[in-house]
Design an enzyme around this catalytic site. Structure first.
Site, short mmCIF file in Angstrom:
data_model
loop_
_atom_site.label_atom_id
_atom_site.label_comp_id
_atom_site.label_asym_id
_atom_site.label_seq_id
_atom_site.Cartn_x
_atom_site.Cartn_y
_atom_site.Cartn_z
N HIS A 49 -23.80 0.29 -45.36
CA HIS A 49 -23.44 -0.62 -44.29
C HIS A 49 -23.76 -2.06 -44.63
O HIS A 49 -22.97 -2.97 -44.37
CB HIS A 49 -24.02 -0.24 -42.93
CG HIS A 49 -23.21 -0.89 -41.84
ND1 HIS A 49 -22.03 -0.37 -41.42
CD2 HIS A 49 -23.36 -2.05 -41.20
CE1 HIS A 49 -21.48 -1.18 -40.54
NE2 HIS A 49 -22.26 -2.21 -40.39
N TYR A 74 -22.14 -6.72 -45.01
CA TYR A 74 -22.66 -8.05 -44.66
C TYR A 74 -22.77 -8.94 -45.88
O TYR A 74 -22.67 -10.17 -45.78
CB TYR A 74 -23.98 -7.91 -43.90
CG TYR A 74 -23.72 -7.22 -42.58
CD1 TYR A 74 -23.12 -7.92 -41.54
CD2 TYR A 74 -23.97 -5.87 -42.41
CE1 TYR A 74 -22.81 -7.29 -40.36
CE2 TYR A 74 -23.65 -5.23 -41.24
CZ TYR A 74 -23.07 -5.94 -40.22
OH TYR A 74 -22.75 -5.31 -39.06
N HIS A 78 -10.60 0.55 -39.16
CA HIS A 78 -11.70 -0.34 -38.78
C HIS A 78 -12.15 -1.20 -39.96
O HIS A 78 -12.20 -2.41 -39.87
CB HIS A 78 -12.88 0.47 -38.23
CG HIS A 78 -14.19 -0.23 -38.32
ND1 HIS A 78 -14.48 -1.33 -37.56
CD2 HIS A 78 -15.26 -0.03 -39.13
CE1 HIS A 78 -15.69 -1.77 -37.88
NE2 HIS A 78 -16.18 -1.00 -38.83
N PHE A 79 -12.48 -0.56 -41.09
CA PHE A 79 -13.08 -1.39 -42.14
C PHE A 79 -12.05 -2.21 -42.90
O PHE A 79 -12.39 -3.24 -43.48
CB PHE A 79 -14.03 -0.61 -43.06
CG PHE A 79 -13.43 0.31 -44.06
CD1 PHE A 79 -13.54 1.68 -43.91
CD2 PHE A 79 -12.79 -0.19 -45.19
CE1 PHE A 79 -13.01 2.53 -44.85
CE2 PHE A 79 -12.25 0.67 -46.14
CZ PHE A 79 -12.36 2.04 -45.96
N HIS A 80 -10.78 -1.79 -42.85
CA HIS A 80 -9.77 -2.68 -43.44
C HIS A 80 -9.61 -3.94 -42.59
O HIS A 80 -9.41 -5.02 -43.13
CB HIS A 80 -8.43 -1.96 -43.62
CG HIS A 80 -8.35 -1.20 -44.92
ND1 HIS A 80 -8.94 0.03 -45.10
CD2 HIS A 80 -7.77 -1.51 -46.12
CE1 HIS A 80 -8.73 0.45 -46.34
NE2 HIS A 80 -8.02 -0.46 -46.98
N ARG A 137 -8.83 11.32 -42.94
CA ARG A 137 -8.55 10.30 -43.95
C ARG A 137 -8.72 10.91 -45.35
O ARG A 137 -9.08 12.05 -45.50
CB ARG A 137 -9.46 9.10 -43.76
CG ARG A 137 -10.93 9.40 -43.94
CD ARG A 137 -11.69 8.09 -43.96
NE ARG A 137 -13.13 8.31 -43.84
CZ ARG A 137 -14.02 7.41 -44.25
NH1 ARG A 137 -13.62 6.28 -44.78
NH2 ARG A 137 -15.31 7.65 -44.10
N ARG A 138 -8.42 10.08 -46.36
CA ARG A 138 -8.61 10.47 -47.77
C ARG A 138 -7.78 11.67 -48.16
O ARG A 138 -8.20 12.53 -48.92
CB ARG A 138 -10.07 10.75 -48.05
CG ARG A 138 -10.89 9.51 -47.95
CD ARG A 138 -12.34 9.77 -48.15
NE ARG A 138 -13.06 8.50 -48.15
CZ ARG A 138 -14.29 8.34 -47.70
NH1 ARG A 138 -14.95 9.33 -47.21
NH2 ARG A 138 -14.85 7.15 -47.76
#
Ligand code: CU
Lengths: 181, 539
Positions: free
Chosen positions: B215, B219, B366-368, B429-430
């Protein structure tokens, strides 16, 4: 000076809004956790994947759905490259179902259709969680964690049947199955 | 001045060329899994491609951008020549050699373990050694950032560290501690197995170590974007930075709160108890604070720009903003994507809501949005902004820049919104492909087609970005002195606590140890949790 006061006051207001938002979110997690007993899998329980097939809880004859003596539905399953055992699982609607599962080789996981049944299966550990299925019908149960080149072909099925039908079928003490033979 | 010009350019070019290659892999993945194409004949090629895409986008590109940007910030904000230029080049070459070392087994199909490694799957040893080299090369940068800051402080006693450098060093310290988790996993657990010295591995413990990095690394990716929000955007659109102090507060809060939250990635895992999952969930809520503070401060800064341009009224000032300015577009797009991505993230971090979407296509969406959307669009801005300094080029074509940024924003929305939707429907996913003939999956087919077209827009945008940089007329103009945003209230006097990192680094380490110490010790001392390793490419 007064411009700076305005700025500081605006900043402070925003800080209160931020703090309040976070507090509400955390409170929501606590309340829903306690009130609905909605919890992620939570106990650290180990198991040796090399001896799963030979003895213990996850031998072939013990996999599938049973009604436990205290009247609860219990599903035991294992995941391996590239299938679940059993490949079709029968569960009752409108009563709590406990899943216990593990992996024999690499990391797997599954989600049941559009429900909240969703867990990781890590070799060496037993995953346990309890959920309730609200509507009867058949759902897909894909392996949702990459587990090798056959990962995309690893789909099982879950048949959610009405509670009464489940109880009458389970009464004779057998494991329930919907695997096509 | 600006002795590190070639160094920065080298970092940026390797980063952006790798990015161009990896984005093609990403689009190919969407195409072959969509109903537009025949299914891939060999799904292994798909996972190879995912591994390559993830390793470049997750490790190589952001690390090089952060390093290159960091070297540039050191000289531009401290106004002193970079100390340790040779070491910086050594670090750069380590990253390059590491990238090639890792890429080779990936291309050969000996390392299809995706970028999160997945023990007990074990890839070719050179895959891990390559990634170790990338990380060690980046540690050179961390050391140099610290050395340069301390040299400046010694030469300027009592002065306030410029905000850009403050954020830069915060990012460096964040990264060095972030990378300890995955480094431990690779060095202690994976490498002995990959080298053939052991044939069992503790998969549960390895996942906990990886979550330490998994995670907080976001950042680290995010820091250059935030530095750009605070120190580039207000100047570029003709405004003032609303609060210099708020920038410092945001940077140190990232240091403190981004590490001890990674276990929220393991909510559905059986090897971590409910208590620590809850603690990590709570702290994940805390890490949204620096982002909310930043949104407030940057919107306020933008409002100042609008009022300076004659904007009036409670909301009428929005019209007065320089909407034809690429940097104004970029920050707007970044905030929109950060908003959607952040809302999705609040769902992921929720102890309960996560059950609905864990490991579905939602997570990819979300993370894209956060990384490829909000963060990468700011990387574009950083490159556009520094290019005249780095190459003394004529002003970059603003029209093309606008087109490029619009394409990126629209492409990213079209790519990720369908992913969120099917994630709610439980699409895993994946997957190399989906069987769209199945009645339960057939209604979801259109979403994959949509995402394929979104991806296409992203490919065009990425190549346009590289084209704009590559065709800049080198040496055609003197860019003049580089300027950072000026804060609204001058002079800036940061309190001592916000002018250094001692307390914050101590809190970062202390909180990580309290939040990870017990689960790690518990797992490490549990007997018989090592399971047989499964080697990739053996069968
Ligand atoms: Cu699987």
């Amino acid at each position: 000076m007064s411009a700076e006061h305005v700025a500081v006051a605006a900043e402070r207001r925003w800080a209160y809004i931020v703090g309040g938002t976070i507090a509400v979110l955390v409170l929501m997690m606590i309340v829903t956790g306690i009130h609905w007993a909605s919890m992620p899998p939570s106990r650290v329980e180990t198991i040796d994947p090399r001896t799963l097939h030979v003895s213990g809880e996850f031998v072939e004859s013990n996999l599938g759905t049973t009604l436990t003596p205290d009247g609860k539905a219990m599903v035991r399953l294992i995941a391996q490259q590239y299938s679940f055992e059993p490949q079709c699982i029968v569960v009752p609607a409108a009563m709590p179902v406990t899943f216990r599962g593990t992996a024999t080789d690499v990391v797997h996981g599954f989600i049941v259709g559009t429900t909240n049944a969703n867990v990781m299966l890590i070799p060496g550990f037993v995953a346990t969680f309890t959920t309730t299925f609200h509507t009867a019908g058949e759902q897909l149960m894909p392996c949702h964690e990459y587990c090798g080149t056959g990962h995309e072909a690893m789909w099982a099925r879950v048949q959610v049947i009405p509670r009464d039908e489940f109880l009458s079928r389970a009464r004779n003490g057998e494991r329930l199955s919907c695997v096509r033979r | 001045m600006f002795v590190a010009r070639k160094l920065v350019l080298a970092h940026f070019w390797v980063a952006f060329v790798a990015f161009g290659a990896a984005i093609v892999l990403g689009e190919w993945q969407m195409f072959v899994r969509s109903p537009l194409a025949q299914w891939v004949n060999n799904p292994e090629h798909y996972y190879r491609s995912v591994t390559g895409h993830g390793v470049v986008m997750g490790y190589v590109m952001p690390t090089l951008v952060a390093m290159g940007f960091g070297y540039a910030l050191t000289e531009l904000s401290l106004k002193q020549a970079l100390i340790g230029l040779r070491w910086a080049w050594a670090g750069f070459w380590l990253v390059v050699i590491g990238t090639v070392t890792a890429a080779t087994p990936i291309a050969l199909g000996q390392a299809s373990v995706l970028y999160t490694f997945y023990p007990p799957m074990i890839a070719n040893v050179f895959f891990y050694l390559g990634i170790v080299l990338v990380v060690v090369g980046s540690w050179f940068w961390v050391a140099l950032m610290s050395i340069n800051l301390h040299a400046w402080k010694k030469a300027h006693p009592g002065e306030t560290v410029p905000l850009a450098m403050f954020g830069n060093v915060a990012g460096a310290y964040l990264w060095v501690w972030t990378s300890v988790g995955a480094a431990t996993e690779v060095l202690v657990l994976i490498l002995p197995v990959a080298l053939g010295l052991k044939d069992t591995i503790d998969a549960g413990l390895a996942r906990v170590f990886f979550s330490w990095t998994l995670h907080a690394i976001v950042y680290f990716w995010l820091m250059p974007a935030y530095i750009a929000f605070y120190t580039i955007v207000p100047r570029a659109i003709g405004g003032r930075l609303y609060s210099d102090t708020m920038g410092r507060v945001a940077f140190v809060l990232f240091l403190v709160f981004s590490m001890p939250i990674g276990i929220h990635h393991l909510f559905a895992d059986p090897q971590v108890g409910a208590g620590f999952k809850f603690v990590h969930a709570t702290l994940t809520a805390m890490v949204s604070v620096p982002t909310l503070l930043t949104v407030f401060t940057i919107v306020a800064s933008v409002e100042i720009a609008a009022r300076l341009r004659g904007g009036k009224g409670a909301l009428g000032w929005v019209k007065a903003l320089p909407w034809d300015e690429p940097f104004m577009l970029a920050v707007t797009f970044a905030f929109v994507m950060l908003g959607f991505g952040g809302a999705g993230g609040l769902v992921n971090m929720s102890y309960q809501l996560n059950e609905t979407i864990h490991n579905t296509q939602w997570v990819t969406g979300h993370f894209h949005l956060i990384f490829a959307g909000a963060i990468v669009i700011m990387y574009f801005v950083v490159a556009y902004d520094l290019w005249p300094q780095l190459t003394r080029c004529a002003p970059l074509p603003r029209g093309l820049m606008r087109v490029q940024l619009w394409l990126w924003f629209v492409g990213m929305m079209v790519l990720t919104m369908p992913w969120h939707w099917v994630g709610l429907l439980g699409m895993p996913r994946r997957m190399a492909y989906y069987d769209y003939t199945h009645p339960a999956l057939q209604p979801q087919a259109w979403t994959v087609v949509a995402s394929t077209f979104g991806g296409l827009a992203l490919v065009v945008s990425a190549f346009l970005f590289i084209y704009i940089l590559a065709t800049a007329k080198r040496g055609a103009a003197d860019p003049g002195e580089y300027r950072f945003s000026v804060p609204l209230h001058l002079p800036v006097r940061a309190p001592a606590l916000l002018n250094g990192f001692a307390l914050w680094v101590a809190m970062m380490i202390g909180l990580t140890i309290t939040n990870y110490g017990f689960p790690i010790v518990q797992l490490a001392t549990l007997p018989d949790t090592s399971v047989p390793a499964i080697r990739i490419g053996d069968r």
